[in-house]
Structures are given as C-alpha cells and as structure tokens.
Design a protein around this motif. Structure first.
Motif, PDB file in Angstrom:
ATOM      1  N   ASN A 191      34.740  35.393  40.464  1.00  0.00           N
ATOM      2  CA  ASN A 191      34.734  34.829  39.119  1.00  0.00           C
ATOM      3  C   ASN A 191      36.152  34.730  38.585  1.00  0.00           C
ATOM      4  N   VAL A 192      36.466  33.612  37.967  1.00  0.00           N
ATOM      5  CA  VAL A 192      37.728  33.440  37.260  1.00  0.00           C
ATOM      6  C   VAL A 192      37.402  33.311  35.768  1.00  0.00           C
ATOM      7  N   THR A 207      34.150  31.373  31.973  1.00  0.00           N
ATOM      8  CA  THR A 207      34.039  32.040  33.262  1.00  0.00           C
ATOM      9  C   THR A 207      33.544  31.041  34.291  1.00  0.00           C
ATOM     10  N   PHE A 208      34.266  30.928  35.396  1.00  0.00           N
ATOM     11  CA  PHE A 208      33.937  30.005  36.484  1.00  0.00           C
ATOM     12  C   PHE A 208      33.636  30.796  37.748  1.00  0.00           C
ATOM     13  N   LEU A 209      32.764  30.254  38.586  1.00  0.00           N
ATOM     14  CA  LEU A 209      32.814  30.653  39.982  1.00  0.00           C
ATOM     15  C   LEU A 209      34.095  30.056  40.539  1.00  0.00           C
ATOM     16  N   GLY A 210      34.912  30.868  41.179  1.00  0.00           N
ATOM     17  CA  GLY A 210      36.192  30.379  41.652  1.00  0.00           C
ATOM     18  C   GLY A 210      36.598  31.002  42.965  1.00  0.00           C
ATOM     19  N   ARG A 211      37.890  31.164  43.123  1.00  0.00           N
ATOM     20  CA  ARG A 211      38.411  31.742  44.368  1.00  0.00           C
ATOM     21  C   ARG A 211      39.768  32.369  44.094  1.00  0.00           C
ATOM     22  N   ARG A 212      40.155  33.330  44.927  1.00  0.00           N
ATOM     23  CA  ARG A 212      41.493  33.911  44.873  1.00  0.00           C
ATOM     24  C   ARG A 212      42.472  33.072  45.701  1.00  0.00           C
ATOM     25  N   SER A 213      41.988  32.558  46.800  1.00  0.00           N
ATOM     26  CA  SER A 213      42.811  31.829  47.755  1.00  0.00           C
ATOM     27  C   SER A 213      43.251  30.476  47.203  1.00  0.00           C
ATOM     28  N   ILE A 222      40.620  37.623  37.453  1.00  0.00           N
ATOM     29  CA  ILE A 222      39.780  37.332  38.621  1.00  0.00           C
ATOM     30  C   ILE A 222      38.986  38.582  38.963  1.00  0.00           C
ATOM     31  N   SER A 223      37.692  38.425  39.217  1.00  0.00           N
ATOM     32  CA  SER A 223      36.845  39.569  39.540  1.00  0.00           C
ATOM     33  C   SER A 223      35.893  39.221  40.677  1.00  0.00           C
ATOM     34  N   GLU A 269      35.449  32.550  50.630  1.00  0.00           N
ATOM     35  CA  GLU A 269      35.043  33.237  49.411  1.00  0.00           C
ATOM     36  C   GLU A 269      34.389  32.298  48.392  1.00  0.00           C
ATOM     37  N   CYS A 270      34.576  30.994  48.542  1.00  0.00           N
ATOM     38  CA  CYS A 270      33.957  30.068  47.588  1.00  0.00           C
ATOM     39  C   CYS A 270      32.970  29.096  48.238  1.00  0.00           C
ATOM     40  N   CYS A 271      33.038  28.939  49.542  1.00  0.00           N
ATOM     41  CA  CYS A 271      32.221  27.920  50.215  1.00  0.00           C
ATOM     42  C   CYS A 271      31.071  28.500  51.044  1.00  0.00           C
ATOM     43  N   TYR A 272      31.128  29.795  51.331  1.00  0.00           N
ATOM     44  CA  TYR A 272      30.221  30.391  52.311  1.00  0.00           C
ATOM     45  C   TYR A 272      28.748  30.245  51.937  1.00  0.00           C
ATOM     46  N   ILE A 273      28.425  30.462  50.676  1.00  0.00           N
ATOM     47  CA  ILE A 273      27.019  30.424  50.252  1.00  0.00           C
ATOM     48  C   ILE A 273      26.416  29.043  50.497  1.00  0.00           C
ATOM     49  N   TRP A 274      27.233  27.980  50.326  1.00  0.00           N
ATOM     50  CA  TRP A 274      26.753  26.625  50.577  1.00  0.00           C
ATOM     51  C   TRP A 274      26.734  26.312  52.070  1.00  0.00           C
ATOM     52  N   GLU A 275      27.650  26.891  52.833  1.00  0.00           N
ATOM     53  CA  GLU A 275      27.644  26.698  54.281  1.00  0.00           C
ATOM     54  C   GLU A 275      26.347  27.233  54.898  1.00  0.00           C
TER      55      GLU A 275
END
Length: 209
Positions: A200-201, A59-65, A130-131, A72-78
C-alpha cells in the motif's frame, strides 16, 4: 489505482491479463501513460472541489520497486491468468478471448505519485508512506494445510469481488465458478510456500492557497 479504461496497446498482451515480465514494452508503457493521464485528471478535479488548506489522504495498491512488472504488484493477477490459461489449454475458453482481456489497473510506486502531484501543482505532500499487508488479513504465522485452504478461499473470494464483473462482461457467466475454483487452488498452493503481501502507498496532501 483503477484506470478509466484498459490502455490501448500496440501489441497483444498475449497470455497475460495485466502487466507481467512477458508483456511487450509497449504494453507496460501504455499502462503507465494511462495511469499518469488519469491521476493527473483526478488531482485537477479534486483541486477544484477543495478549499485552500483542505487535506486529502489517498491509499493505493502500489509497489516499492521502480519496476512496474514487479512481483509485489503483479503476482495476484498472474495467478488468475494461470487459471484462465489452463482453461484455454483445455478448450474451455477461446484463446482470442483470453488475449483480448486486460485488467484496467495500475499500481504506482511512491515516486510516480509524488511526480504527478508535483506536475499538477495544486497540492503539497505532507507525508508519503509505504506499508505491507498480508493477502489474507487473518493470516496465521504457523498455518496448517487446513488453514491454508481457508486462507486461499478468503483471498480468492476477495479477488472475486473485484474481478468477477470484469470477467463476466468479457467471458460470460458460464466459466466463473470454474475459474475461481482453480484460482483458489493456485492461491492456496502459493500461500503455503511463500510470503504473500500487497503493498500500500498512502499519501497525505494539502490544497495550496
């Protein structure tokens, strides 16, 4: 999703600590290439450890896009970069220190994972899902200002467990409390205004005979 190292950039990823829409194309490419190299090596080592027919679930942190700079994948770090940049503008962090700090992580989409598994060749993918997962696992459907503050605190502390060792190594311990106070406030504000989720992927694969 963790990389073996921060990718080597041709250009400075100025004002960012991860991939973002303001990152140079060479930075995005370096992150992608580092992930592909690391994940391919990961699969090669796992294939040597597993018996034929053995199954592995990841299981990875991932993205749909398809976009590696997707919110959806970069916002928390931004949002963490916002806290750090505020401290740079106030002279609490050196600008050069900020510009040389980057998170060694890559959040792949399902297609990238599938392509690398096929390229390595030792595994057959049985299922790839994907979830969506709320930033705060105890998320309230009808949050109040007080619960928003608690949710922001929970998420900031979760991210602190991940990011603090990296921040301390690069910036030193003296800034840490102030960084996460600001980060918590920024997260609380954003969670009160918008839906915030991780992607999550999950992939299940079997070792070929």
């Amino acid at each position: 999703m963790w990389l073996s190292q921060v990718p080597e950039f041709k250009n400075t990823n100025k004002g960012n600590i991860y991939m973002s829409r303001t990152s140079p194309a060479s930075v995005i490419s370096a992150y992608r290439e580092q992930f592909h190299t690391d994940f391919l090596m990961f699969l090669q080592y796992r294939s040597k450890e597993m018996v034929s027919g053995g199954r592995m679930v990841l299981t990875f942190l991932g993205r749909r896009s398809d976009d590696p700079c997707s919110k959806e994948c970069c916002y928390i770090w931004e949002l963490l970069a916002m806290a750090l940049n505020d401290m740079v503008s106030e002279g609490l962090i050196e600008e050069g220190k900020m510009d040389s700090f980057n998170i060694p992580q890559y959040t792949p989409c399902a297609e990238e994972i599938s392509n690398e598994v096929d390229k390595e060749g030792s595994f057959t993918i049985n299922r790839l899902d994907i979830s969506n997962v709320n930033w705060d696992a105890h998320s309230d459907n009808n949050p109040t200002p007080s619960t928003n503050s608690v949710r922001g605190y929970n998420v900031a502390n979760c991210m602190r467990a991940v990011a603090e060792p990296l921040l301390v190594t690069h910036f030193g311990e003296s800034i840490i409390e102030e960084v996460f106070i600001r980060y918590k406030n920024i997260i609380t504000d954003r969670m009160s205004k918008e839906k915030t989720e991780f992607i999550n992927v999950t992939v299940s694969m079997t070792r070929k005979c």
